[in-house]
Design a protein around this motif. Structure first.
Motif, PDB file in Angstrom:
ATOM      1  N   GLY A  29       0.530   2.319 -14.121  1.00 14.05           N
ATOM      2  CA  GLY A  29       1.119   1.139 -14.749  1.00 14.05           C
ATOM      3  C   GLY A  29       2.625   1.189 -14.772  1.00 14.05           C
ATOM      4  N   ASN A  30       3.192   2.369 -15.097  1.00 13.63           N
ATOM      5  CA  ASN A  30       4.653   2.501 -15.097  1.00 13.63           C
ATOM      6  C   ASN A  30       5.227   2.249 -13.708  1.00 13.63           C
ATOM      7  N   ASP A  88       0.871  -1.173   0.000  1.00 14.50           N
ATOM      8  CA  ASP A  88       0.000   0.000   0.000  1.00 14.50           C
ATOM      9  C   ASP A  88       0.907   1.222   0.000  1.00 14.50           C
ATOM     10  N   LEU A  89       0.893   1.998  -1.094  1.00 13.33           N
ATOM     11  CA  LEU A  89       1.872   3.056  -1.305  1.00 13.33           C
ATOM     12  C   LEU A  89       1.193   4.374  -1.686  1.00 13.33           C
ATOM     13  N   PRO A  90       1.912   5.489  -1.566  1.00 15.96           N
ATOM     14  CA  PRO A  90       1.366   6.753  -2.081  1.00 15.96           C
ATOM     15  C   PRO A  90       1.217   6.684  -3.599  1.00 15.96           C
ATOM     16  N   LEU A  91       0.375   7.546  -4.145  1.00 14.92           N
ATOM     17  CA  LEU A  91       0.266   7.647  -5.596  1.00 14.92           C
ATOM     18  C   LEU A  91       1.571   8.179  -6.183  1.00 14.92           C
ATOM     19  N   PRO A  92       1.873   7.824  -7.430  1.00 18.29           N
ATOM     20  CA  PRO A  92       3.107   8.327  -8.050  1.00 18.29           C
ATOM     21  C   PRO A  92       3.120   9.852  -8.116  1.00 18.29           C
ATOM     22  N   VAL A  93       4.296  10.419  -7.931  1.00 19.43           N
ATOM     23  CA  VAL A  93       4.435  11.865  -8.033  1.00 19.43           C
ATOM     24  C   VAL A  93       4.303  12.317  -9.488  1.00 19.43           C
ATOM     25  N   LEU A  94       4.612  11.441 -10.448  1.00 19.11           N
ATOM     26  CA  LEU A  94       4.404  11.770 -11.855  1.00 19.11           C
ATOM     27  C   LEU A  94       2.911  11.712 -12.162  1.00 19.11           C
ATOM     28  N   PRO A  95       2.331  12.777 -12.729  1.00 20.25           N
ATOM     29  CA  PRO A  95       0.881  12.825 -12.924  1.00 20.25           C
ATOM     30  C   PRO A  95       0.413  11.986 -14.103  1.00 20.25           C
ATOM     31  N   ALA A 106      10.402   0.794  -2.674  1.00 25.76           N
ATOM     32  CA  ALA A 106       9.172   1.019  -3.439  1.00 25.76           C
ATOM     33  C   ALA A 106       8.541   2.388  -3.151  1.00 25.76           C
ATOM     34  N   GLU A 107       8.516   2.795  -1.878  1.00 27.76           N
ATOM     35  CA  GLU A 107       7.891   4.092  -1.580  1.00 27.76           C
ATOM     36  C   GLU A 107       8.705   5.238  -2.179  1.00 27.76           C
ATOM     37  N   ALA A 108      10.035   5.157  -2.082  1.00 24.27           N
ATOM     38  CA  ALA A 108      10.868   6.180  -2.713  1.00 24.27           C
ATOM     39  C   ALA A 108      10.666   6.183  -4.224  1.00 24.27           C
ATOM     40  N   ALA A 109      10.436   5.004  -4.796  1.00 19.55           N
ATOM     41  CA  ALA A 109      10.240   4.916  -6.242  1.00 19.55           C
ATOM     42  C   ALA A 109       9.083   5.780  -6.702  1.00 19.55           C
ATOM     43  N   VAL A 110       7.977   5.757  -5.985  1.00 13.16           N
ATOM     44  CA  VAL A 110       6.796   6.501  -6.439  1.00 13.16           C
ATOM     45  C   VAL A 110       6.781   7.946  -5.957  1.00 13.16           C
ATOM     46  N   THR A 111       7.518   8.256  -4.890  1.00 13.91           N
ATOM     47  CA  THR A 111       7.444   9.605  -4.324  1.00 13.91           C
ATOM     48  C   THR A 111       8.626  10.498  -4.695  1.00 13.91           C
ATOM     49  N   ARG A 112       9.717   9.916  -5.172  1.00 12.76           N
ATOM     50  CA  ARG A 112      10.919  10.716  -5.446  1.00 12.76           C
ATOM     51  C   ARG A 112      11.300  10.763  -6.921  1.00 12.76           C
ATOM     52  N   THR A 113      10.461  10.228  -7.781  1.00  8.75           N
ATOM     53  CA  THR A 113      10.799  10.202  -9.210  1.00  8.75           C
ATOM     54  C   THR A 113      10.826  11.613  -9.782  1.00  8.75           C
ATOM     55  N   GLU A 114      11.881  11.896 -10.553  1.00  8.08           N
ATOM     56  CA  GLU A 114      11.971  13.154 -11.289  1.00  8.08           C
ATOM     57  C   GLU A 114      12.163  12.811 -12.760  1.00  8.08           C
ATOM     58  N   TRP A 115      11.255  13.296 -13.608  1.00  9.17           N
ATOM     59  CA  TRP A 115      11.341  12.994 -15.033  1.00  9.17           C
ATOM     60  C   TRP A 115      10.697  14.132 -15.810  1.00  9.17           C
ATOM     61  N   PRO A 116      11.497  15.071 -16.313  1.00  5.59           N
ATOM     62  CA  PRO A 116      10.949  16.263 -16.956  1.00  5.59           C
ATOM     63  C   PRO A 116      10.168  15.961 -18.223  1.00  5.59           C
ATOM     64  N   ALA A 117       9.268  16.872 -18.558  1.00  3.98           N
ATOM     65  CA  ALA A 117       8.510  16.873 -19.816  1.00  3.98           C
ATOM     66  C   ALA A 117       7.529  15.717 -19.925  1.00  3.98           C
ATOM     67  N   ARG A 118       7.127  15.169 -18.787  1.00  4.80           N
ATOM     68  CA  ARG A 118       6.039  14.192 -18.761  1.00  4.80           C
ATOM     69  C   ARG A 118       4.935  14.794 -17.909  1.00  4.80           C
ATOM     70  N   MET A 119       4.020  15.500 -18.567  1.00  7.06           N
ATOM     71  CA  MET A 119       2.991  16.294 -17.884  1.00  7.06           C
ATOM     72  C   MET A 119       3.623  17.072 -16.732  1.00  7.06           C
ATOM     73  N   GLN A 120       4.609  17.871 -17.094  1.00  2.14           N
ATOM     74  CA  GLN A 120       5.358  18.689 -16.132  1.00  2.14           C
ATOM     75  C   GLN A 120       4.733  20.071 -16.032  1.00  2.14           C
TER      76      GLN A 120
END
Length: 419
Positions: free
Chosen positions: A253-254, A240-247, A271-285
């Motif tokens: 799915g990713n 049970d994790l937070p929603l991804p920070v990427l919108p 796993a929690e850091a994976a969804v909360t700390r991701t930085e990836w520009p130009a993907r609904m940024q």
């Protein structure tokens, strides 16, 4: 001009200049360099049509959240070439980049090689010489004959397969899936993201033939949204994790692919850091503090680099999940893409489109051509001279609107360089 820019400029003139999928040139140059591909930290190799970069970024966030040092290779870059190569968690330094590029250039001599191939060799050389715990490699195009497919991976992943690059990969989903599945190796597990039935059948057949164990979405693992939480479940239990920070709904799915990969690597603690700390520009940024904000006069500014019909659907789904607001697009696409197919899913989500050509890109559609494609998809589209004029025009005619700059990673890179 930086030293690396001078080398990259020379490499751009190499032949073959066009994409020519083959591994022969890679094997030759890597042998001349002493086979750095054999000395990498354990490799996670990621193929697919959409979501490769986001998935790599999410896995990286998870591994780094677990205290690991991670190399990562992605493409294309947005603002600077250095973005393609992360050494132990940081973008490659200018001197280090210039050195490995020059070494590859010298080792290659006058032999034929493509720009992507020789720069991939430079990345592998840098990775082999820098200590780290993991190497993440994003496939450039396809998989079977992609320049990255010269390694012995610890784990593979295949993100959703869709129609794109048909001139190189084939004009059916099955053919494209076959190229993506070319990264599978005997005995190496592969995490498979959400797929159309036709694509999954091809991946499963290839896996059976080479003896690659699969971890398949919807069979071996499941991921979904439950309120404001992300729920992942596989044979090892429920997370049970937070929603991804990427919108965007597609990022569920990713994130699932990334979490399944972390499970397979024995790094589920990230796993929690994976969804909360991701930085990836130009993907609904969301763009804030950018020079274009001054022209937007209070309008929301967003940036997305997706460029094929599946990406258009992902953007449409993301807009549908956002608070209601009139949304206008500023769009530019390459002529190698299915522009009308990209716009079709957006027809019900956009109030209008201003089209632009992409500065500095020989393969860009003209603003007029992109407008024609948008019109065919049922959108009211008007050509603009450039991004600045388009944003200013929308802000003047539709105060308080949401403005989405979209259609190409190359257009996104142009916008990010403005800032």
């Amino acid at each position: 001009m930086a030293r690396s820019d001078a080398v990259l400029e020379r490499l751009m003139a190499l032949h073959p200049k066009v994409i020519d999928l083959s591994l022969d040139r890679m094997h030759r140059l890597l042998a001349a360099l002493g086979h750095p591909e054999r000395d990498l930290p354990p490799v996670v190799h990621v193929a697919g049509t959409n979501g490769k970069g986001s998935t790599v970024a999410t896995i990286r966030a998870g591994l780094e959240g677990a205290g690991e040092r991670v190399h990562a290779y992605t493409s294309p870059h947005l603002a600077r070439f250095h973005e393609r190569i992360r050494l132990g968690g940081a973008l490659i330094a200018e001197d280090a980049l210039a050195d490995v590029l020059a070494e590859c250039e010298a080792a290659n001599g006058d032999a034929p090689i493509t720009y992507f191939e020789i720069t991939t060799c430079a990345a592998l050389l840098a990775f082999a010489r820098t200590p780290a715990d993991w190497t993440l490699l994003e496939v450039g195009l396809g998989g079977r004959l992609d320049a990255t497919n010269v390694i012995a991976p610890r784990l593979c992943a295949i993100t959703p397969v869709a129609m794109d690059h048909q001139a190189f990969l084939g004009d059916t989903l099955e053919a494209i899936a076959g190229e993506k599945a070319g990264i599978l190796k005997r005995g190496v597990p592969c995490v498979v993201g959400p797929q159309e039935d036709e694509a999954l059948a091809v991946i499963e057949d290839r896996a059976a033939r080479v003896g690659a164990p699969l971890r398949i979405h919807g069979q071996d693992w499941h991921v979904g949204r439950d309120g404001d939480r992300l729920v992942f479940q596989d044979g090892d239990g429920l997370m049970d994790l937070p929603l991804p920070v990427l919108p965007g709904p597609h990022q569920i799915g990713n994130a699932g692919i990334a979490i399944a990969a972390l499970r397979a690597l024995g790094r589920a603690g990230g796993a929690e850091a994976a969804v909360t700390r991701t930085e990836w520009p130009a993907r609904m940024q969301r763009l804030t503090g950018h020079p274009l904000n001054a022209l937007a006069h209070g309008a929301e500014l967003w940036l997305d680099g997706g460029h094929n019909p599946a990406a258009g659907r992902a953007v449409a789904d993301t807009l549908a999940a956002m608070p209601p607001r009139a949304t206008h697009a500023v769009a530019g696409l390459l002529r190698t893409k299915d522009a009308a197919g990209y716009f079709a899913p957006l027809a019900s989500r956009l109030s209008g489109v201003r089209t632009v050509s992409i500065p500095g890109e020989a393969a860009t559609l003209s603003a007029d051509e992109t407008a024609e494609a948008a019109n065919r998809a049922g959108l009211a589209a008007v050509p603009s001279a450039n991004v600045e004029a388009a944003v200013g025009d929308i802000a003047a005619r539709a105060p308080g609107a949401r403005i989405l700059i979209c259609g190409s990673l190359y257009l996104a890179g142009h916008v990010l360089r403005m800032g």
